[in-house]
Write an enzyme that holds these catalytic residues in place. Sequence first.
Site, mmCIF file in Angstrom:
data_model
loop_
_atom_site.group_PDB
_atom_site.id
_atom_site.type_symbol
_atom_site.label_atom_id
_atom_site.label_comp_id
_atom_site.label_asym_id
_atom_site.label_seq_id
_atom_site.Cartn_x
_atom_site.Cartn_y
_atom_site.Cartn_z
ATOM 1 N N CYS A 10 41.653 33.227 36.873
ATOM 2 C CA CYS A 10 42.045 34.602 37.210
ATOM 3 C C CYS A 10 41.132 35.118 38.325
ATOM 4 O O CYS A 10 40.114 34.506 38.657
ATOM 5 C CB CYS A 10 41.956 35.511 35.989
ATOM 6 N N CYS A 13 37.479 35.573 37.322
ATOM 7 C CA CYS A 13 36.769 34.291 37.173
ATOM 8 C C CYS A 13 36.423 33.701 38.540
ATOM 9 O O CYS A 13 35.328 33.181 38.743
ATOM 10 C CB CYS A 13 37.600 33.314 36.349
#
Length: 93
Positions: A10, A13
């Site tokens: 994501c 991240c």
Amino acid sequence: MLIKVYGTGCSRCMQTEETVREAVRICGLPATVEKVADLKEMMLLGVVSLPVVTIDGKVVVSGRVPTRDEMLSLLGEATGCTCPEGCGCTCGR
């Protein structure tokens, strides 16, 4: 030094991985940064909220994106850096 960034890919991240790599580059540390997306490994670590950052197996950030300054400070703590900036560079400035 082994730094692992746990995340599924994501945007948070990816930002965390970028921030970690930038802090390591700034410090000039001989560290390996690994991206971990394996859910089994995350479960073994016991992570509940991503992203997660570990330094030599110790969870130092969980569930949020660290700032660059925070990562510099965490690297300093992990290395015992005496630099006033606490960046982990061990330059002794």
